[in-house]
Design a protein around this motif. Structure first.
Motif, mmCIF file in Angstrom:
data_model
loop_
_atom_site.group_PDB
_atom_site.id
_atom_site.type_symbol
_atom_site.label_atom_id
_atom_site.label_comp_id
_atom_site.label_asym_id
_atom_site.label_seq_id
_atom_site.Cartn_x
_atom_site.Cartn_y
_atom_site.Cartn_z
ATOM 1 N N LYS A 36 25.367 -55.722 18.642
ATOM 2 C CA LYS A 36 24.409 -55.829 17.532
ATOM 3 C C LYS A 36 25.044 -55.362 16.230
ATOM 4 C CE LYS A 36 19.826 -54.365 15.962
ATOM 5 N NZ LYS A 36 20.176 -54.663 14.616
ATOM 6 N N ARG A 39 27.435 -58.014 14.971
ATOM 7 C CA ARG A 39 26.678 -59.138 14.404
ATOM 8 C C ARG A 39 26.117 -58.788 13.034
ATOM 9 N NH1 ARG A 39 23.362 -61.168 19.798
ATOM 10 N NH2 ARG A 39 25.109 -62.329 20.700
ATOM 11 N N ASP A 40 25.514 -57.607 12.909
ATOM 12 C CA ASP A 40 24.952 -57.185 11.630
ATOM 13 C C ASP A 40 26.025 -57.128 10.546
ATOM 14 O OD1 ASP A 40 22.426 -57.006 12.747
ATOM 15 O OD2 ASP A 40 22.498 -54.815 12.995
ATOM 16 N N TRP A 43 26.913 -60.786 9.512
ATOM 17 C CA TRP A 43 25.903 -61.444 8.686
ATOM 18 C C TRP A 43 25.775 -60.786 7.312
ATOM 19 C CZ3 TRP A 43 25.345 -66.057 10.024
ATOM 20 C CH2 TRP A 43 25.245 -66.459 11.352
ATOM 21 N N ARG A 60 22.157 -68.037 10.447
ATOM 22 C CA ARG A 60 21.762 -66.830 11.184
ATOM 23 C C ARG A 60 20.485 -67.082 11.986
ATOM 24 N NH1 ARG A 60 21.207 -60.547 9.165
ATOM 25 N NH2 ARG A 60 20.845 -59.740 11.261
ATOM 26 N N GLU A 64 20.184 -67.077 16.162
ATOM 27 C CA GLU A 64 19.298 -66.138 16.840
ATOM 28 C C GLU A 64 18.099 -66.811 17.521
ATOM 29 O OE1 GLU A 64 18.415 -63.344 13.712
ATOM 30 O OE2 GLU A 64 20.385 -62.394 13.865
ATOM 31 N N TYR A 102 30.808 -64.088 18.937
ATOM 32 C CA TYR A 102 29.898 -62.980 19.205
ATOM 33 C C TYR A 102 28.564 -63.078 18.464
ATOM 34 C CZ TYR A 102 31.894 -60.849 14.944
ATOM 35 O OH TYR A 102 32.320 -60.602 13.667
ATOM 36 N N VAL A 103 28.457 -63.943 17.450
ATOM 37 C CA VAL A 103 27.142 -64.120 16.818
ATOM 38 C C VAL A 103 26.360 -65.253 17.465
ATOM 39 C CG1 VAL A 103 27.886 -63.179 14.596
ATOM 40 C CG2 VAL A 103 27.883 -65.640 14.937
#
Length: 113
Positions: A36, A39-40, A43, A60, A64, A102-103
């Motif tokens: 997480k 990913r954060d 983005w 994004r 998701e 990974y995203v």
């Protein structure tokens, strides 16, 4: 002659259907919390790589979302999908958007926190 009034062959830009990414492994076992955070960070910095913020936001949301909603988001944002797993996309102006694995999905070697 030109494309005006001709068949769909001329100038046809068919949109690729979005599919789930292939299974992959991270270089080391990571936790859901670490994933997480990665990913954060991506983005948060993605708009600095170029392209339009609106397209990054749509990508994004697409990454998701479930696969059916992903296709709708991509289509409505005018995103041109180069790789069916969304790893390489373009906007209508030709700007390229590269998304890391990974995203797009979780690795096979992820563990709970």
């Amino acid at each position: 002659m030109g494309c005006v009034g001709s068949s769909a062959k001329c100038g046809d830009r068919r949109q690729k259907k979005v599919r789930r990414p292939k299974p992959w492994k991270h270089t080391e076992v990571i936790t859901k919390g670490q994933l997480k955070q990665m990913r954060d960070e991506f983005w948060d910095t993605a708009p600095h790589y170029g392209g339009q913020k609106e397209i990054w936001d749509a990508l994004r949301a697409a990454a998701e979302a479930d696969i059916h909603l992903t296709q709708a988001i991509v289509d409505s944002a005018g995103i041109i999908v180069q790789s069916e797993d969304l790893s390489t996309c373009y906007d209508e102006r030709g700007a390229k958007y590269d998304l890391p694995k990974y995203v797009l999905s979780e690795p096979m070697n992820i563990k709970e926190d």
